[in-house]
Design a protein around this motif. Structure first.
Motif, PDB file in Angstrom:
ATOM      1  N   THR A 168     -21.497  53.749  66.864  1.00  0.00           N
ATOM      2  CA  THR A 168     -21.563  54.946  66.278  1.00  0.00           C
ATOM      3  C   THR A 168     -22.920  55.344  65.757  1.00  0.00           C
ATOM      4  O   THR A 168     -23.417  55.647  64.619  1.00  0.00           O
ATOM      5  CB  THR A 168     -20.507  55.391  64.961  1.00  0.00           C
ATOM      6  OG1 THR A 168     -20.929  54.281  63.868  1.00  0.00           O
ATOM      7  CG2 THR A 168     -19.102  55.032  65.637  1.00  0.00           C
ATOM      8  N   ASN A 216     -20.632  56.444  58.427  1.00  0.00           N
ATOM      9  CA  ASN A 216     -19.760  55.436  58.333  1.00  0.00           C
ATOM     10  C   ASN A 216     -18.918  55.228  57.091  1.00  0.00           C
ATOM     11  O   ASN A 216     -17.734  54.892  56.793  1.00  0.00           O
ATOM     12  CB  ASN A 216     -20.216  54.029  59.110  1.00  0.00           C
ATOM     13  CG  ASN A 216     -20.189  54.031  60.686  1.00  0.00           C
ATOM     14  OD1 ASN A 216     -19.293  53.872  61.201  1.00  0.00           O
ATOM     15  ND2 ASN A 216     -21.561  53.996  60.987  1.00  0.00           N
ATOM     16  N   THR A 227     -13.028  51.082  60.816  1.00  0.00           N
ATOM     17  CA  THR A 227     -12.165  52.704  61.034  1.00  0.00           C
ATOM     18  C   THR A 227     -10.921  52.749  61.386  1.00  0.00           C
ATOM     19  O   THR A 227     -10.246  53.879  61.056  1.00  0.00           O
ATOM     20  CB  THR A 227     -13.139  53.375  62.038  1.00  0.00           C
ATOM     21  OG1 THR A 227     -12.842  52.658  63.498  1.00  0.00           O
ATOM     22  CG2 THR A 227     -14.674  53.483  61.826  1.00  0.00           C
ATOM     23  N   LYS A 274     -16.054  57.360  56.598  1.00  0.00           N
ATOM     24  CA  LYS A 274     -14.803  56.981  57.246  1.00  0.00           C
ATOM     25  C   LYS A 274     -13.893  56.052  56.320  1.00  0.00           C
ATOM     26  O   LYS A 274     -12.829  55.897  56.735  1.00  0.00           O
ATOM     27  CB  LYS A 274     -15.046  56.423  58.435  1.00  0.00           C
ATOM     28  CG  LYS A 274     -15.782  57.171  59.472  1.00  0.00           C
ATOM     29  CD  LYS A 274     -16.339  56.621  60.637  1.00  0.00           C
ATOM     30  CE  LYS A 274     -16.999  57.281  61.530  1.00  0.00           C
ATOM     31  NZ  LYS A 274     -17.799  56.490  62.563  1.00  0.00           N
ATOM     32  N   THR A 285     -22.627  50.169  60.101  1.00  0.00           N
ATOM     33  CA  THR A 285     -21.920  50.469  61.376  1.00  0.00           C
ATOM     34  C   THR A 285     -20.664  50.167  61.291  1.00  0.00           C
ATOM     35  O   THR A 285     -20.019  49.878  60.274  1.00  0.00           O
ATOM     36  CB  THR A 285     -22.626  49.841  62.546  1.00  0.00           C
ATOM     37  OG1 THR A 285     -22.389  48.506  62.268  1.00  0.00           O
ATOM     38  CG2 THR A 285     -24.069  50.054  62.498  1.00  0.00           C
ATOM     39  N   ASP A 286     -19.708  50.629  62.411  1.00  0.00           N
ATOM     40  CA  ASP A 286     -18.379  50.564  62.266  1.00  0.00           C
ATOM     41  C   ASP A 286     -18.172  48.932  63.030  1.00  0.00           C
ATOM     42  O   ASP A 286     -19.049  47.947  63.084  1.00  0.00           O
ATOM     43  CB  ASP A 286     -17.660  51.321  63.240  1.00  0.00           C
ATOM     44  CG  ASP A 286     -18.065  51.463  64.586  1.00  0.00           C
ATOM     45  OD1 ASP A 286     -18.553  50.505  65.151  1.00  0.00           O
ATOM     46  OD2 ASP A 286     -17.849  52.286  65.456  1.00  0.00           O
ATOM     47  N   GLU A 346     -24.984  59.498  64.410  1.00  0.00           N
ATOM     48  CA  GLU A 346     -23.935  59.609  64.913  1.00  0.00           C
ATOM     49  C   GLU A 346     -23.474  61.006  65.751  1.00  0.00           C
ATOM     50  O   GLU A 346     -22.987  60.753  66.652  1.00  0.00           O
ATOM     51  CB  GLU A 346     -22.887  59.119  64.069  1.00  0.00           C
ATOM     52  CG  GLU A 346     -21.397  59.472  64.785  1.00  0.00           C
ATOM     53  CD  GLU A 346     -20.097  58.700  63.808  1.00  0.00           C
ATOM     54  OE1 GLU A 346     -19.051  58.857  64.410  1.00  0.00           O
ATOM     55  OE2 GLU A 346     -20.506  58.560  62.679  1.00  0.00           O
TER      56      GLU A 346
END
Length: 530
Positions: free
Chosen positions: A400, A99, A431, A102, A394-395, A138
């Motif tokens: 994920t 993450n 994201t 990203k 995390t997103d 992920e």
């Protein structure tokens, strides 16, 4: 995944140095008393969250305001030493790293700097690495560092060992970024399982079965092969050496993450007899390779270490007892173990203090999901040397990751990855917008990690009073650090009394505050912690 006080020993204080804050000038409503005492000034900072982060507090003077009314008194016993501070940080599990990657490069650097930079950020300084896949990733499939090609069934020479997956997934890149912003950061590592070929069921992920006669209780089928104990120890050595070649010192390993967990994500069972032999094998292989990494045993819940009121606990404290067949002595294992690692998901945290006092071994909190700075303070008062958060990035959906509580050996991992959510971790990566947010707890946690250094020794101090809790440390150079938590909705005036001096401070409502002062006490005036 899961207090005592003696009389004060006076130590003459001759010089005190101010703690420099990194935030803007303190607000006028924090000015407090300006009465000057007979000693130098003491300064501090406090945090309530992002809007008031690491703000300077008004000055205090040693010996000042002797008759000032206070809401609480923190009494410090400078002669009663406890554990050494090891660090506060988080795991570099594959989901968290994925993450972070990203984000745009600029946002990623901003995130890491906020988390680990001791001057401009929270100064987090202790990080957990995973040896192969942990229970949250992920990108499938799960992997070990010694997966074999088709047609190969064993690899006792570890010919196929590789950390290339760690490189490809940017785990090592992330570590290098942390090192850039906090050169004093330290790293330890845990494996969730040995490679599949070292296990009785030839499967890297966990495999479960019902206990005989039960419809609800399971056990872990996959066990370490007895003939692979030495190979598994060499596997650990190869990991430490591989990371060293990338400029990363792994200063400790845990024996195994949560041995025997009845789960289907990566896991493995090792019996007490195997734990004893593995501990000795790891230290033997470390010596042969001229490595000085430490070994943490247990790495499981409080309850699994010892619970005299339960017959179901694993009672892994028995690793320090003589093997029934006489093959290993408890003393040998105690000598091999450098610390006892704990997770908090089941059991009483008081076990940490008992383990520390009964074995003389440091205790480390190596995995937790509790972000509360009050819990950090409480755990430090129970002799934990470190506090390591698990899977904290995390997103925006909390997803994920691949983790499941299911006991289905044929689980659909793609479905798990699409549906499992862990929202509200420490860091949330968006994201879509390619930016991130952090929870307010980070700033209060920084009141510990910005100002404590590895090796600082905790001193006994009085219990919480009138909503004000505390933990106090001293460095080898004689600098004292007091972290105070005020759970009240109003400011609290607190007197810190110890080391031959006292001073009064105001701790803002709902905040954690840190004060430092320095003493040039004569060498040997107080014993050091083991």
């Amino acid at each position: 995944m899961g207090r005592s006080l003696t009389a004060i020993t006076a130590v003459a204080v001759t010089t005190l140095t101010a703690l420099l804050g990194t935030g803007p000038v303190a607000h006028a409503d924090r000015a407090g008393s300006r009465s000057t005492g007979d000693g130098p000034v003491v300064s501090g900072t406090y945090s309530t969250g992002a809007t008031q982060a690491w703000q300077p507090l008004s000055k205090a003077w040693t010996g000042g305001d002797p008759g000032r009314s206070v809401d609480a008194t923190v009494t410090v016993d400078a002669g009663a030493t406890r554990q050494r501070y090891t660090g506060i940080g988080f795991s570099l599990d594959e989901t968290s790293v994925s993450n972070l990657w990203k984000l745009t490069p600029a946002e990623r650097e901003r995130a890491v700097r906020l988390l680990v930079d001791p001057r401009h950020g929270a100064g987090l300084d202790r990080f957990r690495l995973t040896i192969g896949s942990p229970d949250v990733i992920e990108h499938l499939p799960f992997w070990s560092e010694d997966d074999l090609p088709a047609g190969v069934t064993e690899d006792f020479g570890l010919k196929y060992f590789s950390v290339q997956r760690d490189i490809d997934l940017h785990i090592i890149d992330t570590i290098k970024l942390i090192q850039r912003y906090n050169p004093k950061a330290t790293f330890f590592a845990s494996a969730w399982s040995a490679p599949a070929w070292m296990k009785t069921n030839d499967r890297f992920t966990g495999e479960v079965a019902l206990k005989p006669g039960s419809t609800t209780d399971y056990y872990q089928v996959g066990k370490l092969r007895d003939d692979c104990i030495d190979a598994f120890a060499r596997y650990y050595v190869k990991f430490v050496q591989a990371y060293a070649r990338h400029g990363i010192r792994v200063d400790a390993l845990t024996l195994l993450n949560e041995p025997g967990m009845d789960v289907v994500y990566p896991a493995m069972d090792i019996s007490i007899a195997q734990q004893q032999k593995l501990a000795l094998a790891i230290k033997r292989e470390f010596r042969a390779a001229r490595l000085n990494s430490q070994l943490y045993v247990h790495d499981f819940n409080f309850w699994d270490w010892k619970d005299p009121n339960s017959t179901a606990t694993k009672n892994y404290y028995r690793i320090f007892e003589d093997a029934p067949d006489g093959s290993v002595s408890g003393r040998q294992v105690r000598d091999a173990a450098d610390a006892i690692a704990f997770h908090p998901y089941w059991g009483d945290p008081q076990v940490m203090r008992e383990a520390y006092e009964q074995t003389g071994k440091p205790v480390q909190l190596t995995e937790t999901s509790d972000l509360s700075p009050s819990t950090i303070l409480d755990n430090f008062r129970l002799d934990a040397g470190s506090y390591i958060l698990w899977a904290q990035t995390t997103d925006q959906d909390g997803g994920t990751l691949h983790w499941t509580p299911s006991r289905d050996n044929n689980i659909d991992w793609d479905k798990v990855g699409a549906t499992t959510k862990w929202p509200d971790r420490l860091v949330t990566v968006n994201t879509v917008t390619k930016d991130f947010t952090v929870r307010d707890e980070l700033y209060k946690i920084g009141q510990f990690s910005k100002y404590l250094s590895p090796g600082d020794v905790r001193l006994e101090s009085s219990a919480a009073q009138n909503g004000v809790s505390n933990v106090v440390y001293r460095s080898g150079t004689g600098t004292y650090v007091a972290v105070l938590g005020n759970s009240a909705t109003t400011d609290r005036t607190v007197r810190i009394d110890g080391a031959g001096r006292s001073f009064a401070v105001t701790v803002p409502a709902g905040s954690f505050a840190t004060y430092r002062w320095k003493s040039h006490a004569p060498a040997g005036s107080a014993t050091q912690a083991p």
